[in-house]
Motif scaffolding. Structure first.
Motif, mmCIF file in Angstrom:
data_model
loop_
_atom_site.group_PDB
_atom_site.id
_atom_site.type_symbol
_atom_site.label_atom_id
_atom_site.label_comp_id
_atom_site.label_asym_id
_atom_site.label_seq_id
_atom_site.Cartn_x
_atom_site.Cartn_y
_atom_site.Cartn_z
ATOM 1 N N ASP A 63 -27.544 -30.498 4.414
ATOM 2 C CA ASP A 63 -27.627 -29.049 4.487
ATOM 3 C C ASP A 63 -26.252 -28.412 4.393
ATOM 4 O O ASP A 63 -26.084 -27.350 3.806
ATOM 5 N N ILE A 64 -25.284 -29.061 4.998
ATOM 6 C CA ILE A 64 -23.931 -28.508 4.996
ATOM 7 C C ILE A 64 -23.477 -28.261 3.566
ATOM 8 O O ILE A 64 -23.007 -27.179 3.222
ATOM 9 N N LYS A 67 -26.145 -25.755 1.435
ATOM 10 C CA LYS A 67 -26.259 -24.312 1.642
ATOM 11 C C LYS A 67 -25.322 -23.702 2.661
ATOM 12 O O LYS A 67 -25.456 -22.548 2.977
ATOM 13 N N GLU A 68 -24.370 -24.450 3.157
ATOM 14 C CA GLU A 68 -23.543 -23.860 4.201
ATOM 15 C C GLU A 68 -22.063 -23.761 3.870
ATOM 16 O O GLU A 68 -21.273 -23.357 4.706
ATOM 17 N N PRO A 84 -15.899 -27.485 6.039
ATOM 18 C CA PRO A 84 -17.010 -27.323 6.972
ATOM 19 C C PRO A 84 -16.940 -28.318 8.114
ATOM 20 O O PRO A 84 -17.708 -28.202 9.083
ATOM 21 N N ARG A 116 -18.803 -22.699 8.281
ATOM 22 C CA ARG A 116 -20.126 -22.995 7.733
ATOM 23 C C ARG A 116 -20.912 -21.715 7.654
ATOM 24 O O ARG A 116 -20.965 -20.945 8.606
ATOM 25 N N TYR A 117 -21.536 -21.488 6.519
ATOM 26 C CA TYR A 117 -22.308 -20.279 6.311
ATOM 27 C C TYR A 117 -23.723 -20.481 6.834
ATOM 28 O O TYR A 117 -24.461 -21.322 6.348
ATOM 29 N N GLY A 118 -24.079 -19.715 7.839
ATOM 30 C CA GLY A 118 -25.433 -19.784 8.383
ATOM 31 C C GLY A 118 -25.639 -18.547 9.222
ATOM 32 O O GLY A 118 -24.688 -17.820 9.501
ATOM 33 N N ARG A 126 -19.775 -18.681 12.055
ATOM 34 C CA ARG A 126 -19.410 -19.088 10.691
ATOM 35 C C ARG A 126 -18.004 -19.673 10.668
ATOM 36 O O ARG A 126 -17.702 -20.553 9.890
#
Length: 427
Positions: A63-64, A67-68, A84, A116-118, A126
């Motif tokens: 996932d990292i 999408k993150e 990340p 990390r984008y979430g 983030r």
RNA sequence: GUGGGUGUAGCUCAGUUGGUCAGAGCACCAGGUUGUGGCCCUGGGGGCCGUGGGUUCGAGUCCCAUCAUCCACCCCA
């Protein structure tokens, strides 16, 4: 650009204000001291790397990576990514500088921001900060135990309680592949009952189904064969020896056969430290062995193990457990003036105090005596040195202890020494 | 990426079914104490009621959108 953006921090970031900085100093100092105690040396790598480092290092089905990541092109057209996590960068630096040439093992630690984008929530930002260590060049299970001990001692040094160390072995590529097939074989009949995400995981990464929070999936997976049973002899032996060392070190752990870490590079030992009370996020640190990562990133086959732990979550836990942090921003001595212009004298005295090592300050707003005293109080000053016309003519200064309220006259040239004596005797 | 809650002073929040609704406490500043902080009393400065539309004679209040924030899912530290 909208006006509000000018004074609004980006989503998921935090300003650490002066009133909150003490905790950070404490965490950073503890991390450094402890690392050096264990023979780890600090490394500082760039905050961004070539994107490929993370695709290859962390694993492009995670996932990292999917999408993150904060990925961008610089003006020269390079594909870059804000890191990340820390391990991939450290491995890259290890390879780039041929650190193995100086002899193994190489033991490193780092401290710094990760991205990390979430969607932000309690304990998830983030931009967040991690303290981590990486040790290269040894397969010794004793090293696994050392790394875990270092992490646990970090928490203990800070006074954290009720931590759970979860421990598992995810095996080597060989036994993991074997296990993967076994698991798929077991899951196949239940495939349609699994939640949507887990149906997708079935092919790509069936081990992650253990992490699923859906009760249906949990139920199915509860009776699944565990990794530990299908470990090859080498991995199984390693795992047992890690446990033996942990027992020797007096570190309690919980065998957690469902522990699967979200990063692809782990082999053999995997661990995670959990705590309650900081919202839905319960993991405050984790790590494991990554014996194939160095080779994966283009180096020789060098084993490695490390951990990363989230400093914001540690801070949240400290807060949740009611630990108070030392106040480091107290002023010790406030120089106060009254009457005729004694500013030059005040500046001279202030300079002497500071040269003598006192945290000292004065008023710069031409405020009244009363206001200056109030300011002294607000700065939590212990002593107010009051320069008044009359006393000054006699070469004296008023020394007021703001905690006891007692006050006495001291000759101007002795006042710094006087303060020093007061401080040395505990004020 | 999905869902829910919340946006009123620097902070924590009141604000009744739309009609003095621009408020309180804390904080800040000043005065009471013309040379002494904390406690107390008095006064003061501070708000495009998140933003943009809409409904209405009238919106902080209702509707829509948007942004932000919090929480949860997801994932992880």
């Amino acid at each position: 650009m909208e006006d509000f953006m000018l004074i609004t921090r980006p989503r998921g970031t935090e300003d650490i204000l002066p009133e909150n900085i003490s905790g950070w100093y404490l965490l950073e100092a503890t991390a450094r001291e402890l690392s050096y105690l264990y023979g780890y040396r600090e490394i500082r790598t760039p905050i961004f790397e070539h994107t490929e480092i993370f695709n290859r290092g962390v694993g492009d089905t995670t996932d990292i990576v999917e999408k993150e990541m904060y990925t961008f092109k610089d003006r020269g057209g390079r594909e870059l990514t804000l890191r990340p996590e820390g391990t991939a960068s450290v491995v890259r630096a290890f390879l780039e500088h041929r650190m193995d040439a100086q002899g193994l093992p190489v033991k490193l630690f780092y401290l710094g921001p990760m991205f990390r984008y979430g969607r932000p929530q309690a304990g998830r930002l983030r931009q967040f900060h991690q303290f981590g260590v990486e040790a290269f060049g040894s397969m010794d299970p004793g090293l696994d135990a050392e790394v875990i001990a270092l992490a646990m001692n970090f928490y203990r040094a800070l006074g954290l309680e009720d931590l759970e160390l979860h421990l598992n072995s995810v095996g080597c590529p060989e036994c993991r592949a074997k296990y993967r097939e076994e698991l798929k074989g077991y899951l196949e009949p239940y495939l349609k009952e699994l939640c949507n995400t887990c149906q997708g995981r079935f092919e790509r990464n069936p081990l992650r189904i253990f992490d699923c929070k859906s009760s249906v999936c949990q139920e199915i997976v509860a009776k699944a064969p565990t990794v530990v049973l299908s470990l090859c002899e080498d991995c199984s032996d390693h795992f047992k020896r890690v446990q033996g060392y942990l027992e020797t070190l007096g570190i309690d752990f919980i065998l957690d056969e469902h522990l699967v870490r979200g990063l692809d590079y782990y082999t053999k030992t995997a661990f995670e430290i959990m705590v309650k009370g900081i919202g839905a996020q319960s993991s405050i640190g984790g790590g494991g062995r990554y014996d194939g990562l160095v080779e994966n990133l283009g180096g020789k086959s060098v084993p490695g193990i490390g951990f990363g732990l989230g400093l914001e979550r540690v801070l949240l836990t400290l807060q949740a457990q009611g630990k108070d942090l030392p106040q480091i921003n107290k002023i010790e001595v406030m120089v106060v003036t009254v009457g005729a212009d004694l500013n030059k004298e005040a500046v001279r005295l202030l300079a002497n105090l500071r040269a003598a090592g006192f945290k000292a300050d004065k008023d710069y707003l031409e405020r009244s005596l009363k206001a200056q005293m109030k300011y002294a109080n607000r700065c939590k000053a212990r002593i107010a040195l009051i320069l008044g016309e009359e006393e000054f003519k006699r070469g004296k200064v008023l020394v007021r202890d703001l905690e006891t309220g007692s006050q006495e006259e001291v000759p101007l040239e002795e006042v710094v020494d006087f303060c020093r004596q007061k401080k040395e005797s505990g004020w």
